[in-house]
Design a protein around this motif. Structure first.
Motif, PDB file in Angstrom:
ATOM      1  N   LEU A  52      94.416  39.563  69.830  1.00  0.00           N
ATOM      2  CA  LEU A  52      93.078  39.210  69.363  1.00  0.00           C
ATOM      3  C   LEU A  52      92.053  39.687  70.383  1.00  0.00           C
ATOM      4  N   VAL A  53      91.107  40.514  69.940  1.00  0.00           N
ATOM      5  CA  VAL A  53      90.024  40.990  70.790  1.00  0.00           C
ATOM      6  C   VAL A  53      88.733  40.422  70.204  1.00  0.00           C
ATOM      7  N   THR A  54      88.077  39.520  70.918  1.00  0.00           N
ATOM      8  CA  THR A  54      86.930  38.834  70.335  1.00  0.00           C
ATOM      9  C   THR A  54      85.722  38.779  71.267  1.00  0.00           C
ATOM     10  N   ASP A  55      84.550  38.868  70.658  1.00  0.00           N
ATOM     11  CA  ASP A  55      83.312  38.638  71.386  1.00  0.00           C
ATOM     12  C   ASP A  55      83.277  37.168  71.783  1.00  0.00           C
ATOM     13  N   ILE A  56      82.601  36.850  72.879  1.00  0.00           N
ATOM     14  CA  ILE A  56      82.593  35.466  73.346  1.00  0.00           C
ATOM     15  C   ILE A  56      81.470  34.650  72.711  1.00  0.00           C
ATOM     16  N   ARG A  57      80.357  35.300  72.388  1.00  0.00           N
ATOM     17  CA  ARG A  57      79.222  34.586  71.794  1.00  0.00           C
ATOM     18  C   ARG A  57      79.031  35.022  70.354  1.00  0.00           C
ATOM     19  N   MET A  58      79.321  34.092  69.436  1.00  0.00           N
ATOM     20  CA  MET A  58      79.127  34.362  68.016  1.00  0.00           C
ATOM     21  C   MET A  58      78.570  33.105  67.372  1.00  0.00           C
ATOM     22  N   PRO A  59      77.745  33.238  66.358  1.00  0.00           N
ATOM     23  CA  PRO A  59      77.199  32.048  65.683  1.00  0.00           C
ATOM     24  C   PRO A  59      78.299  31.282  64.968  1.00  0.00           C
ATOM     25  N   MET A  61      81.114  29.772  65.487  1.00  0.00           N
ATOM     26  CA  MET A  61      82.318  29.562  66.287  1.00  0.00           C
ATOM     27  C   MET A  61      82.364  30.608  67.394  1.00  0.00           C
ATOM     28  N   SER A  62      82.362  30.167  68.621  1.00  0.00           N
ATOM     29  CA  SER A  62      82.396  31.112  69.740  1.00  0.00           C
ATOM     30  C   SER A  62      83.778  31.722  69.881  1.00  0.00           C
ATOM     31  N   GLY A  63      83.852  32.778  70.686  1.00  0.00           N
ATOM     32  CA  GLY A  63      85.137  33.412  70.942  1.00  0.00           C
ATOM     33  C   GLY A  63      86.121  32.476  71.615  1.00  0.00           C
ATOM     34  N   LEU A  64      85.623  31.618  72.515  1.00  0.00           N
ATOM     35  CA  LEU A  64      86.498  30.663  73.182  1.00  0.00           C
ATOM     36  C   LEU A  64      87.045  29.643  72.195  1.00  0.00           C
ATOM     37  N   GLU A  65      86.191  29.164  71.289  1.00  0.00           N
ATOM     38  CA  GLU A  65      86.652  28.224  70.260  1.00  0.00           C
ATOM     39  C   GLU A  65      87.670  28.880  69.349  1.00  0.00           C
ATOM     40  N   ILE A  80      91.941  38.898  74.289  1.00  0.00           N
ATOM     41  CA  ILE A  80      91.034  39.637  75.170  1.00  0.00           C
ATOM     42  C   ILE A  80      89.604  39.267  74.773  1.00  0.00           C
ATOM     43  N   LEU A  81      88.797  38.895  75.746  1.00  0.00           N
ATOM     44  CA  LEU A  81      87.396  38.553  75.490  1.00  0.00           C
ATOM     45  C   LEU A  81      86.483  39.721  75.818  1.00  0.00           C
ATOM     46  N   LEU A  82      85.537  39.983  74.932  1.00  0.00           N
ATOM     47  CA  LEU A  82      84.492  40.974  75.181  1.00  0.00           C
ATOM     48  C   LEU A  82      83.169  40.241  75.266  1.00  0.00           C
ATOM     49  N   THR A  83      82.406  40.482  76.327  1.00  0.00           N
ATOM     50  CA  THR A  83      81.138  39.783  76.448  1.00  0.00           C
ATOM     51  C   THR A  83      80.161  40.519  77.350  1.00  0.00           C
TER      52      THR A  83
END
Length: 260
Positions: A52-59, A61-65, A80-83
């Motif tokens: 899973l490759v995800t942005d950390i800040r999203m409306p 539900m955040s990437g961390l959530e 993997i976090l992208l930010t």
């Protein structure tokens, strides 16, 4: 077979990563996109996603959530976090969630490919290949695979690059932030990687490198104590003398007199 899921609320970024990254070089056999945490969870339930490759800040539900909820069902999922946001709390939480890597935007294609390649190399063989005849008696769970050679090599090269940078810039900026920028890692992630790889803190290496260089200058140069202090990165000569005595057991002047 390893499939990747790219998640970002900016559609053009997802489409760019889907189409422009040479995924085959990273050992990826399938790549999917999602534009929200909710959509990503649906994809994770319906597809056999390994990374899973995800942005950390999203409306919403955040990437961390998203990682936390995804890992509740799929603890083996690599993340993997992208930010573009380098706040410490984000990185600390990412480490708590055992995120493999924390990449800063704009992400470099070669860096993303290398990161994913390390993960695909450590993934288990496809289920179809692993499904042999069922054993007559139950066997204990297999041990987790050892860290792949590629990952060990990556860690080694990162540590070597850190050491080289520190030696080159002892008299200048060898802060954690500066070092992290040099090796293209988040400072918190770099500290964790360095400690896990070497068994020591990066700050301890920097301190010892400064003292070792100071010893060399004390014995082989005509520089005065305050000049040596500045040359190894100390703004305060008194601070330098205190640190030197703490490590060596005597003042710089006493060391110089004893060994010259």
């Amino acid at each position: 077979m390893v499939a990747v899921l790219i998640v970002d609320d900016h559609k053009h970024l997802v489409e760019s990563l889907l189409s422009c990254v040479p995924w085959e070089e990273a050992g990826v056999t399938g790549v999917h996109g999602a534009y929200s945490g909710g959509e990503a969870l649906e994809t994770l339930r319906s597809k056999n996603i390994g990374i899973l490759v995800t942005d950390i800040r999203m409306p919403g539900m955040s990437g961390l959530e998203l990682i936390e909820r995804a890992r509740a069902d799929r603890p083996e999922l690599h993340c993997i976090l992208l930010t573009g946001h380098a706040e410490f709390e984000y990185a600390r939480r990412a480490i708590e969630l055992q995120t493999f890597r924390y990449l800063m935007k704009p992400v470099r294609t070669n860096e993303l490919v290398e990161t994913v390649r390390l993960l695909t190399a450590s993934s288990r063989a496809p289920a179809a290949e692993a499904a042999a005849a069922e054993p007559a008696a139950p066997e204990p769970p297999a041990e987790l695979p050892a860290e792949p050679a590629e990952a060990k090599d990556y860690r080694r090269k990162t540590v070597e690059a850190v050491h080289e940078f520190v030696r080159e810039r002892l008299g200048a900026d060898v802060t954690l932030t500066a070092i992290a920028e040099r090796v293209h890692l988040h400072p918190v992630y770099l500290s964790k990687l360095y400690k896990e790889t070497t068994g020591t803190k990066l700050s301890d290496y920097i301190l010892n490198a400064r003292i070792d260089k100071a010893k060399e200058l004390l014995l082989r140069s005509p520089m005065k104590i305050y000049e040596i202090s500045e040359a190894v990165g100390y703004r305060s000569t008194q601070h330098f003398i205190t640190e030197f005595k703490k490590i060596v057991g005597m003042t710089p002047k006493a060391y110089q007199s004893l060994h010259r």
